[in-house]
Design a protein around this motif. Sequence first.
Motif, PDB file in Angstrom:
ATOM      1  N   GLY A 268       0.794  -1.226   0.000  1.00 57.61           N
ATOM      2  CA  GLY A 268       0.000   0.000   0.000  1.00 57.61           C
ATOM      3  C   GLY A 268       0.825   1.273   0.000  1.00 57.61           C
ATOM      4  N   HIS A 269       2.037   1.197   0.564  1.00 56.88           N
ATOM      5  CA  HIS A 269       2.911   2.365   0.624  1.00 56.88           C
ATOM      6  C   HIS A 269       3.964   2.362  -0.480  1.00 56.88           C
ATOM      7  CE1 HIS A 269       1.264   2.654   4.724  1.00 56.88           C
ATOM      8  NE2 HIS A 269       1.581   3.930   4.641  1.00 56.88           N
ATOM      9  N   GLY A 270       3.934   1.347  -1.350  1.00 52.09           N
ATOM     10  CA  GLY A 270       4.910   1.282  -2.435  1.00 52.09           C
ATOM     11  C   GLY A 270       6.322   1.002  -1.960  1.00 52.09           C
ATOM     12  N   ILE A 271       6.440   0.242  -0.877  1.00 54.80           N
ATOM     13  CA  ILE A 271       7.743  -0.076  -0.289  1.00 54.80           C
ATOM     14  C   ILE A 271       8.131  -1.501  -0.677  1.00 54.80           C
ATOM     15  CG2 ILE A 271       8.976  -0.429   1.891  1.00 54.80           C
ATOM     16  CD1 ILE A 271       6.984   1.678   3.073  1.00 54.80           C
ATOM     17  N   PRO A 272       9.342  -1.709  -1.194  1.00 55.63           N
ATOM     18  CA  PRO A 272       9.769  -3.069  -1.525  1.00 55.63           C
ATOM     19  C   PRO A 272       9.801  -3.928  -0.256  1.00 55.63           C
ATOM     20  CG  PRO A 272      11.251  -1.449  -2.504  1.00 55.63           C
ATOM     21  CD  PRO A 272      10.344  -0.714  -1.557  1.00 55.63           C
ATOM     22  N   LEU A 273       9.025  -4.988  -0.244  1.00 52.96           N
ATOM     23  CA  LEU A 273       8.903  -5.830   0.942  1.00 52.96           C
ATOM     24  C   LEU A 273      10.237  -6.400   1.365  1.00 52.96           C
ATOM     25  CD1 LEU A 273       7.065  -7.149   3.056  1.00 52.96           C
ATOM     26  CD2 LEU A 273       6.725  -9.033   1.429  1.00 52.96           C
ATOM     27  N   ASP A 274      11.061  -6.832   0.406  1.00 50.81           N
ATOM     28  CA  ASP A 274      12.347  -7.426   0.778  1.00 50.81           C
ATOM     29  C   ASP A 274      13.245  -6.438   1.504  1.00 50.81           C
ATOM     30  OD1 ASP A 274      12.604  -5.991  -1.629  1.00 50.81           O
ATOM     31  OD2 ASP A 274      14.196  -7.294  -2.382  1.00 50.81           O
ATOM     32  N   GLU A 275      13.226  -5.176   1.090  1.00 53.04           N
ATOM     33  CA  GLU A 275      14.035  -4.150   1.759  1.00 53.04           C
ATOM     34  C   GLU A 275      13.523  -3.891   3.176  1.00 53.04           C
ATOM     35  OE1 GLU A 275      14.543  -0.569  -0.527  1.00 53.04           O
ATOM     36  OE2 GLU A 275      14.922  -1.730  -2.362  1.00 53.04           O
ATOM     37  N   LEU A 276      12.203  -3.843   3.322  1.00 51.13           N
ATOM     38  CA  LEU A 276      11.613  -3.611   4.636  1.00 51.13           C
ATOM     39  C   LEU A 276      11.921  -4.763   5.583  1.00 51.13           C
ATOM     40  CD1 LEU A 276       9.842  -1.930   6.510  1.00 51.13           C
ATOM     41  CD2 LEU A 276       7.836  -3.067   5.508  1.00 51.13           C
ATOM     42  N   LEU A 277      11.756  -5.976   5.105  1.00 50.16           N
ATOM     43  CA  LEU A 277      12.037  -7.147   5.952  1.00 50.16           C
ATOM     44  C   LEU A 277      13.504  -7.202   6.344  1.00 50.16           C
ATOM     45  CD1 LEU A 277       9.879  -9.877   4.196  1.00 50.16           C
ATOM     46  CD2 LEU A 277       9.371  -8.652   6.316  1.00 50.16           C
ATOM     47  N   GLU A 278      14.389  -6.881   5.428  1.00 53.36           N
ATOM     48  CA  GLU A 278      15.820  -6.868   5.745  1.00 53.36           C
ATOM     49  C   GLU A 278      16.124  -5.849   6.853  1.00 53.36           C
ATOM     50  OE1 GLU A 278      20.140  -5.949   3.693  1.00 53.36           O
ATOM     51  OE2 GLU A 278      18.456  -6.485   2.408  1.00 53.36           O
ATOM     52  N   ALA A 279      15.546  -4.660   6.735  1.00 50.77           N
ATOM     53  CA  ALA A 279      15.760  -3.625   7.742  1.00 50.77           C
ATOM     54  C   ALA A 279      15.219  -4.034   9.098  1.00 50.77           C
ATOM     55  CB  ALA A 279      15.110  -2.311   7.286  1.00 50.77           C
ATOM     56  N   LEU A 280      14.123  -4.811   9.085  1.00 46.89           N
ATOM     57  CA  LEU A 280      13.507  -5.281  10.334  1.00 46.89           C
ATOM     58  C   LEU A 280      14.181  -6.546  10.864  1.00 46.89           C
ATOM     59  CD1 LEU A 280       9.772  -4.779   9.340  1.00 46.89           C
ATOM     60  CD2 LEU A 280      11.005  -3.517  11.118  1.00 46.89           C
ATOM     61  N   GLY A 281      15.085  -7.121  10.085  1.00 47.42           N
ATOM     62  CA  GLY A 281      15.748  -8.361  10.510  1.00 47.42           C
ATOM     63  C   GLY A 281      14.783  -9.534  10.518  1.00 47.42           C
ATOM     64  N   MET A 282      13.861  -9.539   9.551  1.00 50.16           N
ATOM     65  CA  MET A 282      12.841 -10.572   9.475  1.00 50.16           C
ATOM     66  C   MET A 282      12.945 -11.327   8.158  1.00 50.16           C
ATOM     67  SD  MET A 282       9.583  -8.341  10.877  1.00 50.16           S
ATOM     68  CE  MET A 282       8.412  -9.548  10.296  1.00 50.16           C
ATOM     69  N   GLU A 283      12.391 -12.520   8.161  1.00 54.24           N
ATOM     70  CA  GLU A 283      12.269 -13.290   6.936  1.00 54.24           C
ATOM     71  C   GLU A 283      10.822 -13.278   6.492  1.00 54.24           C
ATOM     72  OE1 GLU A 283      13.968 -17.157   7.230  1.00 54.24           O
ATOM     73  OE2 GLU A 283      15.783 -16.408   8.166  1.00 54.24           O
ATOM     74  N   GLU A 284      10.621 -13.572   5.230  1.00 55.98           N
ATOM     75  CA  GLU A 284       9.267 -13.564   4.705  1.00 55.98           C
ATOM     76  C   GLU A 284       8.497 -14.734   5.270  1.00 55.98           C
ATOM     77  OE1 GLU A 284       6.988 -13.090   0.480  1.00 55.98           O
ATOM     78  OE2 GLU A 284       9.095 -12.690   0.601  1.00 55.98           O
TER      79      GLU A 284
END
Length: 63
Positions: A47-63
């Motif tokens: 919804g915010h146009g944010i690449p999910l992989d980049e966000l998850l990496e920054a959060l230290g999370m896996e999909e």
Amino acid sequence: MTVTADSTIADVLREKPEAADILFRFGMGCIGCALANGESLRQAALGHGIPLDELLEALGMEE
């Protein structure tokens, strides 16, 4: 609880309070958002146009 991209934003914030700063860096003001209890991290990123992989990496999370 293990949080994933399909966890609600509220669950992510409960399990990883430090995620708030990261979400803000990505332009997501999710802490006070009414959708935080029902919207997944994946949905919010889309919804915010944010690449999910980049966000998850920054959060230290896996999909």
